[in-house]
Design a protein around this motif. Structure first.
Motif, PDB file in Angstrom:
ATOM      1  N   GLY A  41       1.090   1.587   6.170  1.00 14.65           N
ATOM      2  CA  GLY A  41       2.348   1.249   5.518  1.00 14.65           C
ATOM      3  C   GLY A  41       2.260   1.288   4.004  1.00 14.65           C
ATOM      4  O   GLY A  41       3.230   1.633   3.342  1.00 14.65           O
ATOM      5  N   ASP A  44       3.207   4.514   2.389  1.00 18.79           N
ATOM      6  CA  ASP A  44       4.644   4.834   2.379  1.00 18.79           C
ATOM      7  C   ASP A  44       5.262   4.463   1.037  1.00 18.79           C
ATOM      8  O   ASP A  44       6.122   5.163   0.531  1.00 18.79           O
ATOM      9  CB  ASP A  44       5.365   4.091   3.500  1.00 18.79           C
ATOM     10  CG  ASP A  44       4.916   4.546   4.871  1.00 18.79           C
ATOM     11  OD1 ASP A  44       5.049   5.753   5.150  1.00 18.79           O
ATOM     12  OD2 ASP A  44       4.420   3.709   5.630  1.00 18.79           O
ATOM     13  N   VAL A  72      10.283   1.622   7.306  1.00 26.79           N
ATOM     14  CA  VAL A  72       8.838   1.483   7.507  1.00 26.79           C
ATOM     15  C   VAL A  72       8.565   0.496   8.638  1.00 26.79           C
ATOM     16  O   VAL A  72       7.822   0.796   9.580  1.00 26.79           O
ATOM     17  CB  VAL A  72       8.128   1.045   6.204  1.00 26.79           C
ATOM     18  CG1 VAL A  72       6.664   0.708   6.466  1.00 26.79           C
ATOM     19  CG2 VAL A  72       8.241   2.137   5.144  1.00 26.79           C
TER      20      VAL A  72
END
Length: 123
Positions: free
Chosen positions: A81, A84, A108
């Motif tokens: 994550g 991202d 996400v």
């Protein structure tokens, strides 16, 4: 090493097919979103497909019951994550201009939630 656990070999390591001690599906630089470093990493959804294929492989090798036991007793670590957010900032992506910060975070978290739910169903 401290826990006396074996080295967890990457799933795609050439010639290695002993998965009862575990496997590593990670791809450095990947994110929860397919768009994060697209074409350079193995995205989260592809990693999920690899996990599902591994379950089928274990079922074929050990039978459904033993494969399910292996997968249920396994320890799972998901660390994804961060890229991202970093990728959008570092590459000066228009993503943050397209979506509000809240919408982006929701995307996400949504992708992570889908993968976790699908994995739970398949175990």
């Amino acid at each position: 090493e401290f826990a006396n656990l074996p080295f967890i070999t990457p799933l795609l390591y050439p010639g290695y097919h002993q998965y009862t001690d575990g496997t590593n599906l990670a791809s450095s630089g990947a994110g929860a979103l397919v768009e994060t470093h697209r074409g350079l990493v193995i995205d989260l959804k592809t990693q999920l497909r690899y996990f599902e294929n591994l379950g089928r492989l274990l079922s074929k090798e050990f039978g459904d019951a033993e494969a399910k036991t292996l997968l249920m007793r396994a320890v799972y670590l998901i660390s994804i994550g961060t890229n991202d957010y970093l990728a959008s900032i570092v590459t000066n992506s228009s993503t943050f201009q397209t979506y509000s910060q809240e919408e982006y975070v929701d995307m996400v978290i949504g992708n992570l939630t889908i993968v976790i739910k699908v994995t739970k169903i398949n175990i």
